[in-house]
Design a protein around this motif. Structure first.
Motif, short mmCIF file in Angstrom:
data_model
loop_
_atom_site.label_atom_id
_atom_site.label_comp_id
_atom_site.label_asym_id
_atom_site.label_seq_id
_atom_site.Cartn_x
_atom_site.Cartn_y
_atom_site.Cartn_z
N TYR A 9 0.84 -1.20 0.00
CA TYR A 9 0.00 0.00 0.00
C TYR A 9 0.88 1.25 0.00
N ARG A 10 1.90 1.26 0.82
CA ARG A 10 2.76 2.44 0.93
C ARG A 10 3.44 2.76 -0.40
N VAL A 11 3.96 1.74 -1.07
CA VAL A 11 4.61 1.96 -2.37
C VAL A 11 3.62 2.55 -3.37
N MET A 12 2.43 1.97 -3.44
CA MET A 12 1.44 2.46 -4.40
C MET A 12 0.94 3.85 -4.04
N ALA A 13 0.88 4.17 -2.75
CA ALA A 13 0.47 5.52 -2.35
C ALA A 13 1.48 6.54 -2.86
N TYR A 14 2.77 6.23 -2.73
CA TYR A 14 3.79 7.16 -3.22
C TYR A 14 3.78 7.26 -4.74
N VAL A 15 3.67 6.12 -5.42
CA VAL A 15 3.65 6.14 -6.89
C VAL A 15 2.45 6.94 -7.38
N THR A 16 1.29 6.67 -6.81
CA THR A 16 0.07 7.40 -7.20
C THR A 16 0.19 8.88 -6.90
N GLY A 17 0.74 9.22 -5.74
CA GLY A 17 0.91 10.61 -5.37
C GLY A 17 1.85 11.36 -6.30
N VAL A 18 2.97 10.75 -6.63
CA VAL A 18 3.94 11.39 -7.53
C VAL A 18 3.33 11.58 -8.92
N LEU A 19 2.66 10.54 -9.43
CA LEU A 19 2.05 10.67 -10.75
C LEU A 19 0.96 11.74 -10.77
N LEU A 20 0.22 11.85 -9.69
CA LEU A 20 -0.84 12.86 -9.64
C LEU A 20 -0.26 14.27 -9.59
N ILE A 21 0.84 14.44 -8.89
CA ILE A 21 1.50 15.75 -8.88
C ILE A 21 2.03 16.08 -10.27
N LEU A 22 2.66 15.10 -10.93
CA LEU A 22 3.14 15.33 -12.29
C LEU A 22 1.99 15.65 -13.24
N LEU A 23 0.87 14.96 -13.07
CA LEU A 23 -0.30 15.22 -13.90
C LEU A 23 -0.83 16.63 -13.67
N THR A 24 -0.84 17.07 -12.44
CA THR A 24 -1.31 18.42 -12.12
C THR A 24 -0.39 19.47 -12.75
N ILE A 25 0.91 19.25 -12.64
CA ILE A 25 1.87 20.17 -13.25
C ILE A 25 1.68 20.19 -14.77
N GLY A 26 1.49 19.01 -15.35
CA GLY A 26 1.27 18.93 -16.80
C GLY A 26 0.01 19.65 -17.24
N CYS A 27 -1.05 19.52 -16.46
CA CYS A 27 -2.31 20.21 -16.81
C CYS A 27 -2.15 21.73 -16.71
N VAL A 28 -1.42 22.19 -15.71
CA VAL A 28 -1.16 23.62 -15.59
C VAL A 28 -0.37 24.09 -16.81
N ALA A 29 0.66 23.31 -17.18
CA ALA A 29 1.47 23.68 -18.35
C ALA A 29 0.64 23.67 -19.63
N LYS A 30 -0.25 22.69 -19.74
CA LYS A 30 -1.05 22.56 -20.96
C LYS A 30 -2.13 23.63 -21.07
N TYR A 31 -2.90 23.81 -20.02
CA TYR A 31 -4.08 24.67 -20.10
C TYR A 31 -3.83 26.13 -19.70
N LEU A 32 -2.94 26.36 -18.76
CA LEU A 32 -2.72 27.74 -18.31
C LEU A 32 -1.52 28.39 -18.99
N LEU A 33 -0.46 27.61 -19.22
CA LEU A 33 0.75 28.19 -19.79
C LEU A 33 0.89 27.92 -21.28
N ASP A 34 0.04 27.07 -21.81
CA ASP A 34 0.03 26.74 -23.24
C ASP A 34 1.40 26.28 -23.74
N VAL A 35 2.01 25.35 -22.99
CA VAL A 35 3.33 24.83 -23.33
C VAL A 35 3.21 23.77 -24.41
N ASN A 36 4.05 23.89 -25.45
CA ASN A 36 4.07 22.87 -26.51
C ASN A 36 4.60 21.56 -25.94
#
Length: 111
Positions: A9-36
């Motif tokens: 559970y602990r390993v998957m919690a960290y993996v899921t958490g890191v991926l979700l943070i990366l996804l959030t950063i990617g969405c900000v870059a895509k929708y707010l900053l319009d990064v190619n």
């Protein structure tokens, strides 16, 4: 309950958490900053998070049922993988709560 259930559970919690943070950063870059190139990043990370979140749900439910957690705590554990950074805090709290069980009964950790 085996310690390995908690560790999985602990390993998957960290993996899921890191991926979700990366996804959030990617969405900000895509929708707010319009990064190619952000579209491809969001797609890849989103798919990875989606599949691994399903595995996280299975492992979190397994831990919750074996630890006989109340429904509210189990629900919070399951939802933590959808809120950026929540998985880290919930994992830490669950681990602190369950660690004494292994210290009191070392045979449970090995069984």
């Amino acid at each position: 309950m085996k310690r390995s259930v908690l560790n999985r559970y602990r390993v998957m919690a960290y993996v899921t958490g890191v991926l979700l943070i990366l996804l959030t950063i990617g969405c900000v870059a895509k929708y707010l900053l319009d990064v190619n190139g952000a579209t491809a990043f969001v797609t890849v990370i989103g798919i990875a998070h989606g599949w691994l979140y399903v595995l996280y749900l299975v492992l979190a439910f397994d831990l919750g049922s074996k630890a006989k957690m109340p429904f509210g705590k189990l629900l919070w554990m399951l939802l933590a993988g959808t809120i950026p950074t929540a998985a880290f805090f919930v994992e830490r709290r669950i681990t602190r709560e369950l660690e004494p069980r292994f210290a009191e009964a070392p045979e449970l950790a090995k069984a």
